[in-house]
Design a protein around this motif. Sequence first.
Motif, short mmCIF file in Angstrom:
data_model
loop_
_atom_site.label_atom_id
_atom_site.label_comp_id
_atom_site.label_asym_id
_atom_site.label_seq_id
_atom_site.Cartn_x
_atom_site.Cartn_y
_atom_site.Cartn_z
N GLY A 18 0.55 -1.03 0.03
CA GLY A 18 0.04 -0.07 -0.05
C GLY A 18 0.74 1.37 -0.12
O GLY A 18 1.60 1.47 -0.75
N THR A 190 -8.09 5.71 -0.12
CA THR A 190 -6.95 5.38 -1.17
C THR A 190 -7.12 3.90 -1.25
O THR A 190 -7.37 2.99 -0.57
CB THR A 190 -5.70 5.79 -0.20
OG1 THR A 190 -5.70 7.05 0.14
CG2 THR A 190 -4.56 5.25 -1.11
N ARG A 191 -6.59 3.53 -2.62
CA ARG A 191 -6.58 2.08 -2.89
C ARG A 191 -5.30 1.28 -2.39
O ARG A 191 -4.37 1.39 -2.73
CB ARG A 191 -6.36 1.99 -4.49
CG ARG A 191 -7.62 2.51 -5.39
CD ARG A 191 -7.47 2.30 -6.70
NE ARG A 191 -6.33 2.84 -7.40
CZ ARG A 191 -6.32 4.13 -7.69
NH1 ARG A 191 -7.43 5.02 -7.75
NH2 ARG A 191 -5.33 4.65 -8.29
N THR A 192 -5.63 0.73 -1.22
CA THR A 192 -4.72 -0.18 -0.45
C THR A 192 -5.45 -1.51 0.05
O THR A 192 -6.28 -1.62 -0.38
CB THR A 192 -4.15 0.52 0.63
OG1 THR A 192 -5.28 0.48 1.63
CG2 THR A 192 -3.70 1.90 0.47
N SER A 193 -4.60 -2.37 0.43
CA SER A 193 -5.07 -3.55 0.95
C SER A 193 -5.48 -3.56 2.39
O SER A 193 -5.74 -4.53 3.16
CB SER A 193 -3.85 -4.59 1.07
OG SER A 193 -2.91 -4.10 1.62
N LYS A 217 -12.85 11.21 -5.17
CA LYS A 217 -12.37 9.98 -5.88
C LYS A 217 -11.31 9.14 -5.06
O LYS A 217 -10.56 9.92 -4.00
CB LYS A 217 -11.55 10.40 -7.04
CG LYS A 217 -10.44 11.31 -6.98
CD LYS A 217 -10.06 11.58 -8.17
CE LYS A 217 -8.55 12.49 -8.36
NZ LYS A 217 -7.44 11.44 -7.68
N LEU A 218 -11.08 8.12 -5.33
CA LEU A 218 -10.01 7.39 -4.51
C LEU A 218 -8.54 7.73 -4.95
O LEU A 218 -8.50 7.72 -6.27
CB LEU A 218 -10.15 5.90 -4.79
CG LEU A 218 -11.31 5.04 -4.17
CD1 LEU A 218 -11.29 3.56 -4.46
CD2 LEU A 218 -11.45 5.32 -2.62
N GLY A 220 -4.41 7.10 -5.42
CA GLY A 220 -3.60 5.74 -5.51
C GLY A 220 -2.44 6.12 -4.56
O GLY A 220 -2.27 7.15 -4.32
#
Length: 253
Positions: A18, A190-193, A217-218, A220
């Motif tokens: 991430g 945020t696009r993470t795990s 918006k998400l 990166g």
Amino acid sequence: MGSGLDGRSVIVTGAGSGIGRATALAFAAEGARIVVADLNAEGARAVAEEVEKAGGTAVAVVGDLSDQAVADEVVRTAVERFGGVDVLVNNAGIMDRMSALADVSDAEWERVIRVNLTAPFLLTRAVLPHMLRAGGGAIVNTASEAGLRGSAAGAAYTASKHGVVGLTKSLAVMYRKQGIRANAIAPGGTRTSLALDVEQGAHGPTTLGPYLANMGKLAGPEEQAAAIVFLASPSASNVNGVILPVDDAWAAV
């Protein structure tokens, strides 16, 4: 012009995935030497190898960062391998279950506070003597939108991230005359795990749901990493005690 980070010794926690992974890679691209710290051994070693394959320098340290012995090992590794600690990025964190306060179990509270707030405290306390002897350093914490408001997460996560905000500001005031800067980013979506285990229909998620429509918006993870690298760099030499939202204007709503 360079960022001024070439050859610097940088610790990044939660660096196995991430935002932490993106941050480690971003610092390495600027020529910094990285201690990749994470609880996940496979992730930490994979990121260290990724840095090395790209021509950078990195070493992985695995363990629970809320354990003082592990925090000490992380700092000791940076000092022994790279000669000191120039930058500490306290990024490791976990989510709660979006629980309302009456529904928070002792286990949920203690785990979230331990990882999100106690670990940054332990690591920062461990690096401060080295930064003070060196005449300065930069600390960047990962706070959250949940550290700016009461409607972005459950009670435990929200309290932990408000704590990170307070820790950051206290550091900035206490050590500015010694050349140490402390700032934080406040990521929005945020696009993470990062895992989110929500009890459907519970009071917390049901109440918070409508507020999350303002998220925007998400991002990166690289967008969050870019902000962290800036705050740690000499380009931000007079930026101290700032909580920087990286959130597509969520904090402005």
